[in-house]
Structure formats: structure tokens, C-alpha cells
Design a protein around this motif. Structure first.
Motif, PDB file in Angstrom:
ATOM      1  N   LEU A  65      -9.475  -0.127   5.435  1.00  0.00           N
ATOM      2  CA  LEU A  65      -8.992   0.843   6.420  1.00  0.00           C
ATOM      3  C   LEU A  65      -7.625   1.406   6.048  1.00  0.00           C
ATOM      4  O   LEU A  65      -7.250   2.492   6.468  1.00  0.00           O
ATOM      5  CB  LEU A  65      -8.949   0.212   7.822  1.00  0.00           C
ATOM      6  N   GLU A  66      -6.872   0.654   5.232  1.00  0.00           N
ATOM      7  CA  GLU A  66      -5.568   1.153   4.768  1.00  0.00           C
ATOM      8  C   GLU A  66      -5.672   1.820   3.391  1.00  0.00           C
ATOM      9  O   GLU A  66      -4.666   2.268   2.857  1.00  0.00           O
ATOM     10  CB  GLU A  66      -4.545   0.003   4.700  1.00  0.00           C
ATOM     11  N   GLY A 110      -6.146  -7.615   0.417  1.00  0.00           N
ATOM     12  CA  GLY A 110      -5.291  -7.984   1.543  1.00  0.00           C
ATOM     13  C   GLY A 110      -5.358  -9.471   1.839  1.00  0.00           C
ATOM     14  O   GLY A 110      -6.218 -10.187   1.308  1.00  0.00           O
ATOM     15  N   LEU A 111      -4.430  -9.916   2.683  1.00  0.00           N
ATOM     16  CA  LEU A 111      -4.420 -11.304   3.153  1.00  0.00           C
ATOM     17  C   LEU A 111      -4.161 -11.287   4.652  1.00  0.00           C
ATOM     18  O   LEU A 111      -3.375 -10.469   5.142  1.00  0.00           O
ATOM     19  CB  LEU A 111      -3.294 -12.104   2.483  1.00  0.00           C
ATOM     20  N   GLN A 152      12.687   2.268  -9.744  1.00  0.00           N
ATOM     21  CA  GLN A 152      11.778   1.175 -10.177  1.00  0.00           C
ATOM     22  C   GLN A 152      11.887  -0.044  -9.269  1.00  0.00           C
ATOM     23  O   GLN A 152      12.081  -1.173  -9.737  1.00  0.00           O
ATOM     24  CB  GLN A 152      12.048   0.813 -11.628  1.00  0.00           C
ATOM     25  N   ILE A 153      11.825   0.232  -7.975  1.00  0.00           N
ATOM     26  CA  ILE A 153      11.837  -0.854  -6.988  1.00  0.00           C
ATOM     27  C   ILE A 153      10.605  -0.703  -6.088  1.00  0.00           C
ATOM     28  O   ILE A 153       9.968   0.343  -6.069  1.00  0.00           O
ATOM     29  CB  ILE A 153      13.142  -0.849  -6.143  1.00  0.00           C
ATOM     30  N   TRP A 154      10.279  -1.757  -5.333  1.00  0.00           N
ATOM     31  CA  TRP A 154       9.087  -1.715  -4.481  1.00  0.00           C
ATOM     32  C   TRP A 154       9.415  -1.167  -3.084  1.00  0.00           C
ATOM     33  O   TRP A 154      10.590  -1.108  -2.688  1.00  0.00           O
ATOM     34  CB  TRP A 154       8.416  -3.086  -4.385  1.00  0.00           C
ATOM     35  N   THR A 155       8.334  -0.826  -2.373  1.00  0.00           N
ATOM     36  CA  THR A 155       8.486  -0.372  -0.985  1.00  0.00           C
ATOM     37  C   THR A 155       7.525  -1.160  -0.098  1.00  0.00           C
ATOM     38  O   THR A 155       6.390  -1.433  -0.488  1.00  0.00           O
ATOM     39  CB  THR A 155       8.146   1.128  -0.844  1.00  0.00           C
ATOM     40  N   MET A 156       8.000  -1.509   1.101  1.00  0.00           N
ATOM     41  CA  MET A 156       7.136  -2.169   2.095  1.00  0.00           C
ATOM     42  C   MET A 156       7.285  -1.412   3.410  1.00  0.00           C
ATOM     43  O   MET A 156       8.372  -0.951   3.746  1.00  0.00           O
ATOM     44  CB  MET A 156       7.595  -3.598   2.358  1.00  0.00           C
ATOM     45  N   ILE A 157       6.185  -1.335   4.137  1.00  0.00           N
ATOM     46  CA  ILE A 157       6.246  -0.716   5.466  1.00  0.00           C
ATOM     47  C   ILE A 157       5.567  -1.621   6.480  1.00  0.00           C
ATOM     48  O   ILE A 157       4.510  -2.195   6.204  1.00  0.00           O
ATOM     49  CB  ILE A 157       5.579   0.683   5.476  1.00  0.00           C
ATOM     50  N   ASP A 158       6.176  -1.742   7.645  1.00  0.00           N
ATOM     51  CA  ASP A 158       5.526  -2.356   8.796  1.00  0.00           C
ATOM     52  C   ASP A 158       4.799  -1.224   9.514  1.00  0.00           C
ATOM     53  O   ASP A 158       5.431  -0.368  10.144  1.00  0.00           O
ATOM     54  CB  ASP A 158       6.587  -3.011   9.687  1.00  0.00           C
ATOM     55  N   ASN A 159       3.479  -1.194   9.384  1.00  0.00           N
ATOM     56  CA  ASN A 159       2.674  -0.074   9.909  1.00  0.00           C
ATOM     57  C   ASN A 159       2.068  -0.393  11.278  1.00  0.00           C
ATOM     58  O   ASN A 159       1.109   0.238  11.707  1.00  0.00           O
ATOM     59  CB  ASN A 159       1.551   0.255   8.905  1.00  0.00           C
ATOM     60  N   ASN A 204      -3.875   5.988  12.494  1.00  0.00           N
ATOM     61  CA  ASN A 204      -2.940   7.117  12.524  1.00  0.00           C
ATOM     62  C   ASN A 204      -2.158   7.326  11.236  1.00  0.00           C
ATOM     63  O   ASN A 204      -1.585   8.399  11.040  1.00  0.00           O
ATOM     64  CB  ASN A 204      -1.941   6.940  13.671  1.00  0.00           C
ATOM     65  N   GLN A 205      -2.068   6.301  10.400  1.00  0.00           N
ATOM     66  CA  GLN A 205      -1.206   6.448   9.219  1.00  0.00           C
ATOM     67  C   GLN A 205      -1.639   5.480   8.122  1.00  0.00           C
ATOM     68  O   GLN A 205      -1.795   4.289   8.385  1.00  0.00           O
ATOM     69  CB  GLN A 205       0.234   6.147   9.648  1.00  0.00           C
ATOM     70  N   ASN A 206      -1.814   5.995   6.922  1.00  0.00           N
ATOM     71  CA  ASN A 206      -2.169   5.171   5.760  1.00  0.00           C
ATOM     72  C   ASN A 206      -1.087   5.339   4.690  1.00  0.00           C
ATOM     73  O   ASN A 206      -1.193   6.194   3.812  1.00  0.00           O
ATOM     74  CB  ASN A 206      -3.537   5.566   5.206  1.00  0.00           C
ATOM     75  N   PRO A 207      -0.062   4.510   4.725  1.00  0.00           N
ATOM     76  CA  PRO A 207       1.110   4.719   3.849  1.00  0.00           C
ATOM     77  C   PRO A 207       0.821   4.613   2.357  1.00  0.00           C
ATOM     78  O   PRO A 207       1.534   5.213   1.553  1.00  0.00           O
ATOM     79  CB  PRO A 207       2.074   3.602   4.281  1.00  0.00           C
ATOM     80  N   ILE A 208      -0.242   3.879   1.977  1.00  0.00           N
ATOM     81  CA  ILE A 208      -0.538   3.731   0.552  1.00  0.00           C
ATOM     82  C   ILE A 208      -0.872   5.098  -0.062  1.00  0.00           C
ATOM     83  O   ILE A 208      -0.501   5.394  -1.197  1.00  0.00           O
ATOM     84  CB  ILE A 208      -1.666   2.696   0.352  1.00  0.00           C
TER      85      ILE A 208
END
Ligand code: PLP
Length: 383
Positions: free
Chosen positions: A64-65, A70-71, A167-174, A181-185
Motif C-alpha cells: 500500500l506504500e 516491511g516489518l 548522501q544521507i537517508w530520509t525517514m517520514i512518520d506517515n 492519502n500519501q505515498n512518500p516513497i
């Protein structure tokens, strides 16, 4: 099930387990903690996040994302803390958005210093302010959009591009948006986190969390997760999978109720200001339209000065003045007295959290009943 199936179909069927014994139409529940060795890479065991039900639900949420894997965790905070710690070590630095969920803010403030991990908050929600906070030892950027409780929107594409350049990672609390409503990937964000206690569960009766991303990311999170041990029991995994079959329908109804309610509140003399990204006067409306498929079921509003938020909340009869959000029942709270009570008054005001602010989680009830409840409650705040 293939990624070509519509989102609604995947809500119902993705990751379902087949009942080969009785040909029942729903996933059977496997409560076992002991399984024979088979073709899974690691022996099946609940704390290894790989029992049949855990794998099925992980697949559903990842699908769905639009993620590879996933875990599922025992809470949103177990997902968030494990994802962060799996990506960090002593000496690292992370840039966070300032108006962060209170539990996450408390986690980084109390736990990070113990492990010599540093952090800073971006001054505001612009990409430029995240860039200004990046240091040579910054490993990642962590965001929440829409934010809690003033529903500010952060530019997902802009943040992903900034992170790639460094060259750093990103995380989102969705959590607030939900995958409906939103698929950040799709916008280039690496790791998507959920408090499944909220929209994914949707009935205020499940505590769970999820992390999704590329297979490489999930392997990295798993290598810490099996040590921290924050997995979810199969009984709750089963219930969450059942609940998610109606995710699309529930969230659509909540989106519609929130938009209608935002317009209603905007016209009330007893309301000072409404915060909802679906309103054209919201400062981030254009950005929200560009990256969200719906504006969500959460809104906030300021009562006019002189009306007491606590009196108002306690006078509500249908809308519950409780801490929870995202359930099919409408709930409301005062961020100052509850979710953001641990912040100083100065920190709260900097985030727009006034004594009059009410955060409102729209359920799926009839709009006229919700409006009638608000109107009778506000009467009680007349001086
Ligand atoms: C946006 C957001 N993220 C994370 C969490 C933490 O989730 P949990 O309570 O499931 O640990 C919450 C809980 O309220 C939340 O609202």
C-alpha cells in the motif's frame, strides 16, 4: 496479487493467507512460536518478524506504500525507535522537524544523548531550513507531514533531493496521512513509518507500528529489530490485517468529513482560525494538493479568545475528548493540556499551540450530528 491491482483491492486481498485446510475466505491465524525449518531464510519465530501472519501483513502495508518490504512492530514508537537506532551510531547527527509527535521528541531528547547521537530541529518547515541544519556528521533527515497539530506540509520531493545531494537517508512518520492519502516513497523518501494504532487499525483497539522501505533498508532495520524484540503478537497482527481491509473506505469517509467540517468551522463566529491543508487559505494548500491524494481526517482550530478549551471539550456529548486519533469515532483534545503538555509554553507557542487550540480527529459519523454536538458544546463556553 500484483502491484497492478487497484489500491482498494490490495487493501482487501494483499498478503492474505490461504486456508488450505478448510478453504475459508479469510486469513487463518497462526499463533505458533515454533515451526519446522523450511525455505524461509531464518527460522520462523515471532521475534524474528517472520511468522506467516506477520509476513502477510508486512506485505500488505509495504504494497500500500509502494515499498519493497516491511516489518510490523508492537507500537508506533517501537517502529520509530528501532528504525532510527538501526540507522545510527555514536557520533552521528540527525535533523528533525520541530513540530514533531511528542513521543518521538521525548524519545530523541532522552535516549539519543545516552548513545552520543546528536540532533537539531529545522527552524521551520521549508527545505532551506532543513539544509541549514545539516552538519558534516548528519546521517539523515526525519519528517512528519502533515504535522501535528497545525497540519503544516513539508515538501517531500524537496527533502528527498536535499538528502540525495548530501548522501544521507530520509525517514517520514506517515501516520497522519495514511497510505490512502500519501505515498512518500514515490517522492524519493527512503523509510516510511506508521503508528498503526491510528488509521491502519482505525478502531482505537490495536496498538502497533510499521516500517517499510527497500529490501536493503528493511534488512538493516531487521538486524536491530530482532535484538530489540519489539514484534507484534500474531493475534493482533491478524486483527490489524482484518481492520486494514476497510482502510480505503474509512479514510475516504474521514477525508470527506474533515473537509466539510473545516469549511463549517471556518464560517463560525466562535472559531478564530482553522488549520486544514484542504482549505485554500492554508499556507501549504498548493503543496498539499501536489503531493497528497486526499487532505486527511485531522484538523485543528482555535476557539475565539475567552472561550475555555477544557470547558468546551468536556461539554461534548458525541465527540469524545480523548487522546486517541484516527478511529472511526470522532475525538478532540487540547494539545496544550495533553499531547504537548511536556513542552514549555514558549515551545508550544512557537509551534502555534495556543490555549484555545483544539485538535479534531474526524470519524465517520454523520456531519449534521457532529456539527450539532460542537454547537451545543460551544454554548456552554459563553460567559
Ligand atoms: C504521528 C504519530 N507518530 C507516532 C505515534 C506513536 O505511536 P504509538 O502510540 O503506536 O507508539 C503517534 C501516537 O500518537 C503519533 O500520533
Amino acid at each position: 496479487m500484483t502491484p497492478n491491482n487497484d489500491f482498494r483491492t490490495r487493501c482487501v486481498h494483499e498478503g492474505e493467507l490461504h486456508d488450505s485446510q478448510h478453504q475459508g475466505s479469510i486469513s487463518p491465524l497462526y499463533m505458533g512460536t515454533s515451526y519446522a525449518f523450511n525455505d524461509v531464510p531464518i527460522n520462523q519465530y515471532p521475534r524474528y518478524f517472520n511468522t506467516p501472519n506477520q509476513r502477510g501483513l508486512s506485505q500488505k502495508i509495504a504494497s500500500l506504500e509502494g515499498a519493497e518490504a516491511g516489518l510490523i512492530f508492537g507500537s508506533g514508537m517501537a517502529a520509530i525507535s528501532t528504525a532510527l537506532f538501526s540507522h545510527l551510531q555514536a557520533g552521528d547527527h540527525v535533523v528533525f522537524q520541530d513540530d514533531l509527535y511528542g513521543g518521538t521528541r521525548n524519545f530523541i531528547k532522552t535516549e539519543f544523548p545516552k548513545y552520543q547521537i546528536s540532533f537539531s530541529f529545522a527552524k521551520d518547515t521549508t527545505v532551506a531550513s532543513f539544509e541549514a541544519a545539516i552538519r558534516p556528521n548528519t546521517q539523515g533527515i526525519y519528517i512528519e507531514t502533515p504535522s501535528n497539530p497545525t497540519l503544516r506540509i513539508i515538501d517531500l520531493k524537496g527533502i528527498a533531493a536535499l538528502a540525495q545531494a548530501h548522501q544521507i537517508w530520509t525517514m517520514i512518520d506517515n501516520t497522519f496521512a495514511s497510505p490512502v492519502n500519501q505515498n512518500p516513497i514515490a517522492f524519493g523518501i527512503d523509510v516510511v513509518l506508521h503508528s498503526a494504532t491510528k488509521y491502519l487499525g482505525g478502531h482505537s483497539d490495536i496498538c502497533a507500528g510499521a516500517v517499510v522501505g527497500s529490501q536493503k533498508t528493511i534488512d538493516r532495520v531487521f538486524s536491530s529489530a530482532k535484538n530489540f524484540g519489539g514484534s507484534l503478537s500474531d493475534a493482533t497482527v491478524w486483527l490489524l490485517e482484518r481492520s486494514m481491509k476497510t482502510l480505503y473506505l474509512r479514510v475516504q469517509a474521514q477525508n470527506e468529513n474533515a473537509l466539510q467540517m473545516a469549511h463549517f468551522l471556518d464560517q463560525q463566529s466562535w472559531v478564530e482560525r482553522v488549520y486544514y491543508p484542504g482549505l485554500s487559505l492554508h499556507p501549504d494548500h498548493v503543496l498539499a494538493k501536489a503531493q497528497m491524494k486526499g487532505f486527511g481526517g485531522m484538523l485543528s482550530f482555535d476557539l475565539e479568545k475567552g472561550r475555555d478549551a477544557k470547558t468546551f471539550l468536556l461539554a461534548l456529548k458525541l465527540i469524545k475528548p480523548t487522546m486517541s486519533l484516527a478511529g472511526i469515532e470522532s475525538t478532540a483534545l487540547s494539545p496544550r493540556l495533553t499531547s504537548h503538555a511536556l513542552l514549555t509554553e514558549e515551545e508550544r507557542l512557537a509551534q502555534g499551540i495556543t490555549p484555545q487550540l483544539i485538535r479534531f480527529s474526524l470519524g465517520i459519523e454523520a456531519m449534521e450530528d457532529l456539527q450539532a454536538d460542537l454547537l451545543q458544546a460551544v454554548e456552554k463556553t459563553n460567559q
